[in-house]
Design an enzyme around this catalytic site. Structure first.
Site, PDB file in Angstrom:
ATOM      1  N   TYR A   1       1.046  -1.235  -0.212  1.00  0.00           N
ATOM      2  CA  TYR A   1      -0.224  -0.161   0.009  1.00  0.00           C
ATOM      3  C   TYR A   1       0.931   1.029   0.015  1.00  0.00           C
ATOM      4  O   TYR A   1       0.217   2.845  -0.605  1.00  0.00           O
ATOM      5  CB  TYR A   1      -0.894  -0.273   1.200  1.00  0.00           C
ATOM      6  CG  TYR A   1      -2.357  -0.191   0.953  1.00  0.00           C
ATOM      7  CD1 TYR A   1      -1.989  -2.269   0.599  1.00  0.00           C
ATOM      8  CD2 TYR A   1      -2.850   0.334   1.805  1.00  0.00           C
ATOM      9  CE1 TYR A   1      -3.844  -2.494   0.505  1.00  0.00           C
ATOM     10  CE2 TYR A   1      -4.378  -0.167   1.249  1.00  0.00           C
ATOM     11  CZ  TYR A   1      -4.345  -1.256   0.646  1.00  0.00           C
ATOM     12  OH  TYR A   1      -6.318  -2.538   0.753  1.00  0.00           O
TER      13      TYR A   1
ATOM     14  N   ASP B   1      -2.777 -18.182   0.215  1.00  0.00           N
ATOM     15  CA  ASP B   1      -4.262 -18.285  -0.321  1.00  0.00           C
ATOM     16  C   ASP B   1      -4.939 -19.481   0.505  1.00  0.00           C
ATOM     17  O   ASP B   1      -5.929 -19.939   0.256  1.00  0.00           O
ATOM     18  CB  ASP B   1      -3.717 -19.370  -2.087  1.00  0.00           C
ATOM     19  CG  ASP B   1      -2.106 -19.771  -1.842  1.00  0.00           C
ATOM     20  OD1 ASP B   1      -2.037 -19.634  -0.357  1.00  0.00           O
ATOM     21  OD2 ASP B   1      -1.979 -20.298  -3.218  1.00  0.00           O
TER      22      ASP B   1
ATOM     23  N   LYS C   1       3.097 -14.907   1.959  1.00  0.00           N
ATOM     24  CA  LYS C   1       3.387 -16.033   0.963  1.00  0.00           C
ATOM     25  C   LYS C   1       4.621 -15.801   1.069  1.00  0.00           C
ATOM     26  O   LYS C   1       5.609 -15.271   0.257  1.00  0.00           O
ATOM     27  CB  LYS C   1       3.043 -15.455  -0.213  1.00  0.00           C
ATOM     28  CG  LYS C   1       1.458 -15.283  -0.651  1.00  0.00           C
ATOM     29  CD  LYS C   1       0.900 -16.210  -1.277  1.00  0.00           C
ATOM     30  CE  LYS C   1       0.766 -17.125  -2.513  1.00  0.00           C
ATOM     31  NZ  LYS C   1       0.586 -18.261  -2.963  1.00  0.00           N
TER      32      LYS C   1
HETATM   33  C1  IPM Z   1     -10.012  -1.112   4.272  1.00  0.00           C
HETATM   34  C2  IPM Z   1     -10.598  -0.734   2.819  1.00  0.00           C
HETATM   35  C3  IPM Z   1      -9.795   0.107   2.296  1.00  0.00           C
HETATM   36  C4  IPM Z   1      -7.722  -0.645   2.245  1.00  0.00           C
HETATM   37  C5  IPM Z   1      -9.612   1.296   0.772  1.00  0.00           C
HETATM   38  C6  IPM Z   1     -10.513   2.587   1.532  1.00  0.00           C
HETATM   39  C7  IPM Z   1      -8.554   2.170   1.133  1.00  0.00           C
HETATM   40  O1  IPM Z   1     -10.758  -1.494   1.444  1.00  0.00           O
HETATM   41  O2  IPM Z   1     -10.093  -0.619   5.007  1.00  0.00           O
HETATM   42  O3  IPM Z   1     -10.521  -2.167   3.468  1.00  0.00           O
HETATM   43  O4  IPM Z   1      -7.966  -0.825   0.669  1.00  0.00           O
HETATM   44  O5  IPM Z   1      -7.721  -0.336   3.242  1.00  0.00           O
END
Ligand code: IPM
Ligand code: MG
Length: 370
Positions: A143, A227, A194
């Protein structure tokens, strides 16, 4: 009465403001009946903030969140903001708060309450009594990893790329949260990655294993590939107690786990930062469900996930276990009495809207407090 409990409400978009309204009524009730008051702030995030300020979250709101003892978040997003571009998407509000406040541990319980056992798409005998906790790392991994981007190659094609990376420190601190939680539950942690494909997963497994051996001899630690974990969650979810995993796998597996309960509209979550020298920790609480633009404004959204997120807030940020338990019990009783919002409607139950559901929780609390 002046209060030392500073709470920032960020309702956001879609059904967010509707379900947050029910929490406001609950907060009024606590003030009246339990003599617990909060200093409340409220501000815009997500699409609402884009409309008001041009960005999904302003620096001023981030600072308010930093200053608060706890943040109660609603949900963000909706089709009207889809065309604003990747750098201005409403989701950046929550991602920015996680990053800026260092909210690295995302706690996502998946609990099947007895009155709702029929709401799952899985057989009742598979999910009855289910109570698992997913601890998802929330400020690292793919992320936030660098480098990232979309580049143009010499031949004119484009290439999109992201980086999955985890350091020892990042892995240890989230694993500690999982181990500490497990110690108060069934004492079992399943660590998910993984390691068969990714170096970041290999390191994850090594670090978690070493930490458990060093500091948590009483925790039963197992490992699973992501998975396989997805498959096991559907096959036999009750084999799990606490699952700890990285950001992306946690995103997927927590959605999967929430649907085992059949009621996305019921599940709260907490995202916690590190405890500082003064014993304070940043914390944000939000329902797992999204902004549900398709039902927004109709008064039919289930307010229970937002209410249960507030209960989690009382428990984790203010040590108010008794009040949290009271609220959780009230929610279960209301469901047991046969009231249901559309999302969890079942034959023989009475269908009610957001407001009546919120009202019923308060009436139940009145009974408990009497
Ligand atoms: C979550 C949501 C968020 C994420 C989005 C809204 C950015 O899906 O809190 O799980 O991917 O973390
Ligand atoms: Mg998600």
């Amino acid at each position: 009465m002046a209060s030392n409990k500073n709470l920032l409400l960020l309702p956001g978009d879609g059904i967010g403001p509707e379900v947050m309204h029910e929490v406001r009524r609950l907060i009024d009730w606590m003030d009246r009946r339990r003599h617990v008051s909060f200093n409340l702030g409220e501000d815009y995030v997500g699409g609402a903030a884009i409309d008001a300020t041009g960005v999904p979250i302003t620096d001023a709101v981030v600072e308010k969140a930093r200053a608060a003892d706890a943040v109660l978040f609603g949900s963000v997003g909706g089709p009207q903001w889809d065309s604003h571009g990747f750098d201005k998407r409403p989701e950046l509000a929550i991602l920015t708060l996680r990053r800026e406040l260092g909210l690295f541990a995302n706690l996502r319980p998946a609990i099947v309450l007895d009155p709702l056992v029929g709401a799952s798409t899985l057989k009742p005998e598979v999910v009855k009594g289910l109570d698992i906790m997913i601890v998802r790392e929330a400020t690292g991994g793919i992320y936030f990893g660098e480098p990232r981007g979309i580049e143009t190659l010499p031949d004119g094609q484009q290439r999109g790329f992201n980086t999955e990376s985890y350091s020892t420190h990042e892995i240890e601190r989230v694993a500690r949260v999982a181990f500490d939680l497990a110690a108060k539950r069934q004492g079992r942690v399943c660590s998910v990655e993984k390691a068969n494909v990714m170096e970041s997963g290999l390191l994850w497994r090594q670090v978690v294993t070493a930490l458990a051996a060093r500091e948590y001899p009483n925790i039963a630690l197992t490992h699973m590939y992501a998975d396989n974990c997805a498959m096991q969650l559907v096959r036999n979810p009750r084999q799990f107690d606490v699952i700890v995993t990285g950001n992306l796998f946690g995103d997927l597996l927590s959605d999967l786990a929430s649907m085992l309960t059949g009621s996305l509209g019921m599940l709260p979550s907490a995202t916690l930062g590190a405890v500082d020298a003064g014993g304070r920790r940043h914390a944000l609480y939000e329902p797992i469900h999204g902004s549900a633009p398709d039902i927004a404004g109709k008064g039919i959204a289930n307010p229970l996930a937002q209410i249960l997120s507030f209960a989690m807030l009382l428990r984790y940020s203010f040590d108010m276990d008794e009040d949290a338990t009271m609220i959780e019990r009230a929610c279960t009783s209301v469901l047991a009495s046969g009231l249901r919002t559309t999302d969890v409607m079942a034959p023989g139950c009475a269908k009610v809207g957001t407001h009546v559901m919120g009202e019923a929780v308060i009436r139940e609390l009145d009974k408990q407090a009497a």
